[in-house]
Each structure stands twice: as C-alpha cells, then as structure tokens.
Design a protein around this motif. Structure first.
Motif, PDB file in Angstrom:
ATOM      1  N   ARG A 304       0.865  -1.173   0.000  1.00  0.00           N
ATOM      2  CA  ARG A 304       0.000   0.000   0.000  1.00  0.00           C
ATOM      3  C   ARG A 304       0.904   1.226   0.000  1.00  0.00           C
ATOM      4  NH1 ARG A 304      -3.140  -3.155  -1.363  1.00  0.00           N
ATOM      5  NH2 ARG A 304      -5.214  -3.631  -0.535  1.00  0.00           N
ATOM      6  N   TYR A 320      -1.662   8.111  -7.875  1.00  0.00           N
ATOM      7  CA  TYR A 320      -2.238   6.954  -7.172  1.00  0.00           C
ATOM      8  C   TYR A 320      -3.426   6.404  -7.942  1.00  0.00           C
ATOM      9  CZ  TYR A 320      -3.975   3.958  -3.476  1.00  0.00           C
ATOM     10  OH  TYR A 320      -4.392   2.848  -2.762  1.00  0.00           O
ATOM     11  N   LEU A 324      -4.193   2.734  -9.489  1.00  0.00           N
ATOM     12  CA  LEU A 324      -5.396   2.003  -9.076  1.00  0.00           C
ATOM     13  C   LEU A 324      -6.226   1.605 -10.298  1.00  0.00           C
ATOM     14  CD1 LEU A 324      -6.897   1.007  -6.541  1.00  0.00           C
ATOM     15  CD2 LEU A 324      -8.194   3.148  -6.572  1.00  0.00           C
ATOM     16  N   GLU A 417       0.000  -6.080  -9.102  1.00  0.00           N
ATOM     17  CA  GLU A 417       0.818  -5.036  -8.481  1.00  0.00           C
ATOM     18  C   GLU A 417       1.399  -4.014  -9.460  1.00  0.00           C
ATOM     19  OE1 GLU A 417       4.702  -6.243  -7.001  1.00  0.00           O
ATOM     20  OE2 GLU A 417       4.186  -8.337  -7.376  1.00  0.00           O
ATOM     21  N   ILE A 440       0.461  -0.472  -5.820  1.00  0.00           N
ATOM     22  CA  ILE A 440      -0.659  -1.061  -5.083  1.00  0.00           C
ATOM     23  C   ILE A 440      -0.604  -2.549  -5.399  1.00  0.00           C
ATOM     24  CG2 ILE A 440      -3.160  -1.070  -4.699  1.00  0.00           C
ATOM     25  CD1 ILE A 440      -3.182   1.754  -6.097  1.00  0.00           C
ATOM     26  N   ARG A 460      -8.047   0.294  -0.704  1.00  0.00           N
ATOM     27  CA  ARG A 460      -7.245   0.634  -1.882  1.00  0.00           C
ATOM     28  C   ARG A 460      -7.663   1.978  -2.437  1.00  0.00           C
ATOM     29  NH1 ARG A 460      -9.003  -2.196  -5.894  1.00  0.00           N
ATOM     30  NH2 ARG A 460      -7.085  -2.644  -7.024  1.00  0.00           N
TER      31      ARG A 460
END
Ligand code: GLY
Ligand code: MN
Ligand code: MN
Length: 474
Positions: A304, A320, A324, A417, A440, A460
């Motif tokens: 994370r 981010y 995601l 990932e 992530i 997440r």
C-alpha cells in the motif's frame, strides 16, 4: 535411561564440530558421566496430525509418477551461516515444506526420500532425532545440542505429525550406499521444474494458510499506521515502520516472507528499497511492501502507498488513481482462461494511456505499446504480478509456458501489483511528479468465475485509504 558413560559415536562427533568451540564444559570423563545421568525421560508428546497431511501424500505420489523408477531426494537444507558461527533463523526449502507439510519447526538438514523404483512408492523422512541426554552432543554442541537450541522431536512424533515414515539422519548415509548413490535432487532441472509446477494450483489447506498470512499482514499494516507519528519523529523513520511490521510478523506468524520495503518519499522509486534508513516526512508518501510468512511458511505479499500525513496531495492522488485504475483493469478481466501475459498487457495499456495523458510519451499510446518502443515502461519496469505461496515469487522454476503464458486456473494465487515511479532526476516528467513512487499490490485467488481479492480488507481507494489511516493512526 542408561547410566552408561557418555556416548561419543563418530556420527554425532562429526556433526558436533560446528558448535564444539562454544561449549566451555569440562571434558573429563567424570564430568561427562555426571552430565549424562540424572535426567528424566522426555514425556511422550501427543501429536495431532497436520491438516496438510490430507494433501501431502498425493503430492509425493505425483512426484513418484513423474520420476518412476528413480529415487528422488528433497533436502530441507542446512542452516545458513550469517557470519562466523552465527546462523540465520532456519527456513527449509519450499519444495521440502510442500511435499512434507513440515513448516517452520523443520529440523535443519532433514531429507525427504521418495523412492519410486517399484510400483509402490516409499516415502521416508530422515531427520536428526532427539539426542540421548547421555550423549555429549546433548550439552556440549552449541550448534545442534538440545541443551543449546531446544528439544528436537522424536521420530515417532514427526511420523504422527506428517503421516510419513521417519528414519534417523544417522542412517541416511547407509541408505544412500544401499542405492549406490543413484538418486536425483533439486539440482536436476526437471525435478526443480516439476516440484515448482506442482504448486501452481493451491489446495484448500494452502488457501486457508494464505488467508491467515493475509490477515496477519493486514494487522501489520494497521500497526504501521499506528506508528506513523512516531516514525515521523525519528531520523530513520523507515526503520520504525519496518520494525512495526516485523513485530506483527513475529507475533502472528513465523517471519517476514521477504525483506520489508519501507520506502518513504523518493525511496519509493527504488523498487527493492530495503535499506530503510530514511526519514518519514509530512507531505510525502510511504510505499510499504510487506508480508507475513506463517508457521506453515505460506506468505502474503502486500503493498500500500500511504500519504504520511493522512491526505494525498493533488499530484499524489493523480498518480495513485492512475495505478489504481491499472490494477482495477486487471481485476476486471482476471478469470480462468486468461493468461498472465494478457493481464500484464491490460495493465500496461492503462499505464501507457495515463502517461500519454500527462504528455510524457514521445508519441501515441499505440506507438508506445509497440514492443520495440515501450516508452511507458520507463515508469514501470517490473511485472504486473507473480504466483504467491510458500515463496513470495512462487513456482519460479515453472516453465514459462506453465506460468506467464499459462491460462489462469481456479485455485491459483497471485499478485496484481502495478506501479508508477518518477525518479527525482527524471527530466522527462514535470518537477511536481519527481520523487513520487506508487505501487498497489493485492493478493488474489482465482475462482470459477473471476478472482477473489484476498487482501481486499485493506483499503485501496483514495478516500477509503485516508479514512483507514485516520482510524488506525495514533
Ligand atoms: N515484494 C516483492 C514483490 O512484490 O514482488
Ligand atoms: Mn509481489
Ligand atoms: Mn511485494
């Protein structure tokens, strides 16, 4: 027990060598006799068979079928030397753990023999059994003596625990002589490949252990969140993070599944940052990649990327969200029949689109996706996932067509990932992106229809992650 003079048979004398110099006990016969007497017998332990035994005998039968006519030797391996006469915490070879079901308590140097010369397979586990208290090894050998390292189980106990025939390691050499030393080991590529591929699809027991590893790892992440304020006050805040996670790994499991990556700020761009000696600063991100390995030796592998002060800045959030989106695109298409390479291509398309949208690519998205170009890979050089199980990069000896090019099957466990890493000195991106790295990483189980996110209990999404941090921070 016998009151005879202390035994110093040649076998244990040989094995005694590594630890002989730490013992400072007198060597007179009078002392040896005195030490060898006056001990109660070890009480017989009542042993419950390991739940792994429901599966291990079938696994060994599969090895026997593939190597019919041969003797297969799978070594747990020796304790690894750290320096001089100190050793790392013991960890047996994963193939040994898989085929025996013996995990963290494996006695070092144990050997599994699968004798497939005849129609009926004979599996035997050779181990260094508990030594008599009338042996000099017992108290005078700091490497293996039970006075020093703790009591070893009896052959009967391990036979009960693992539902396998057991033999003393002292008889192993004679066994090898009896087969004219004709056997194959993991040094044989076909065997290494076979036992690696045997682990591609996990059974019920393994999936249960993976769930436990994930739960313990999530506790570790919560402990890290609770230690962020402390980490920010320490010049080597990353060490506070690393050790906060480690405390949970040891309390809840056996160890870490791999060295923790506690990467704050620009360290997140160093993919395997395990030095972890940097500060943890307000306004930066912390990329934490960490997993707990259980006593069964199954591990999680979770990342994370957390805003250290609890809130993402606009640019951090932008990056981010891009990562995601790449992960979610993989989640949306992962199901039986899909290949690892398809999942990677899916993630890479999103990464190419995002970096194109920010104006970082020299040409179009399609241009970058051309195998010759791959410009977007500058910001994500690693793979999108890997098998996970006893090893963090599980099944690594499997043939490529059985791993990257193989179709997903129910029961496989792997990571998703994606990441984006903008180095401090990367002149091809605007200054505000530099020094930011995001990954992530989730662990997923292939079901009949898709994938289950085993690590889904760890938030997440941006808002959920911020709320989780507010909940767990001290
Ligand atoms: N922690 C190593 C990896 O994510 O593959
Ligand atoms: Mn991973
Ligand atoms: Mn990882």
């Amino acid at each position: 027990m016998s009151n005879d003079a202390v035994k110093t048979d040649s076998k244990s004398a040989t094995q005694a060598d590594p630890g002989a110099n730490r013992s400072r006990t007198p060597t007179s016969q009078q002392f040896l006799d005195y030490m060898g007497s006056g001990w109660a017998e070890n009480p017989a332990a009542s042993v419950t068979p390991s739940p792994a035994t429901e599966f291990t005998s079938d696994r060994r039968d599969m090895v026997a079928a593939a190597f019919a006519g041969q003797v297969v030797v799978i070594e747990a391996g020796p304790a690894a030397t750290r320096s001089n006469d100190t050793e790392y915490r013991y960890r047996p070879h994963s193939a040994f753990a898989h085929l025996t079901g013996w995990g963290a308590t494996t006695v070092p140097d144990s050997v599994l023999v699968i004798d497939a010369r005849d129609a009926e397979t004979i599996s035997t586990l050779f181990l260094r059994e508990t030594a008599g208290k009338d042996s000099s090894e017992f108290f005078a050998n700091s490497a293996i003596g039970e006075f020093w390292v703790g009591q070893r189980p009896s052959l009967a106990e391990i036979s009960q625990l693992l539902a396998i025939e057991t033999c003393s390691l002292n008889d192993y050499e004679a066994f090898l002589e009896s087969i004219d030393k004709k056997f194959i080991t993991l040094a044989h590529p076909a065997l290494a490949e076979f036992v690696s591929e045997l682990r591609l699809v996990k059974d019920k027991y393994e999936i249960g252990e993976m769930r436990k590893a994930v739960a313990a790892s999530i506790k570790g992440f919560e402990t890290v969140a609770a230690n962020l304020a402390k980490a920010m006050k320490h010049p080597r805040g990353e060490r506070i993070i690393e050790t906060a996670f480690f405390s949970q790994a040891r309390a809840e499991g056996h160890d870490l599944g791999y060295e923790t990556i506690a990467a704050a700020g620009e360290h997140a761009c160093t993919l395997h940052w395990i030095i972890n000696n940097g500060p943890v600063r307000d306004g930066e991100l912390l990329l934490l990649d960490a997993g707990v390995e259980m006593e069964s030796l199954y591990t999680a592998d979770v990342t994370r990327t957390l805003p250290i002060n609890g809130k993402f800045s606009a640019v951090q959030r932008e990056i981010y969200q891009a990562v995601l989106d790449a992960a979610d695109a993989v989640f949306a298409m992962a199901k039986p029949g899909v290949k690892f390479s398809d999942m990677h291509a899916t993630a890479m398309r999103v990464i190419a689109e995002k970096t194109h949208g920010w104006g970082f690519l020299p040409g179009s998205v399609e241009d970058s996706l051309n195998p010759e170009n791959q410009h977007h890979r500058r910001w994500m050089v690693h793979g999108t996932g890997h098998h996970l199980g006893l090893d963090v990069h599980d099944c690594a000896q499997a043939r490529r067509e059985m791993s990257m090019e193989a179709e997903l099957k129910p029961g496989m466990v792997f990571t998703i990932e994606p990441g984006l890493y903008f180095h401090r000195d990367d002149l091809l991106v605007p200054e505000e992106f530099r020094g930011i790295g995001v990954r992530i990483e989730d662990d997923v189980l292939v079901t009949e229809t898709g994938v289950e996110n085993l690590t889904g209990a760890l938030p997440r999404k941006v808002e959920e992650l911020e709320a989780w941090m507010a909940q767990h921070s001290a």
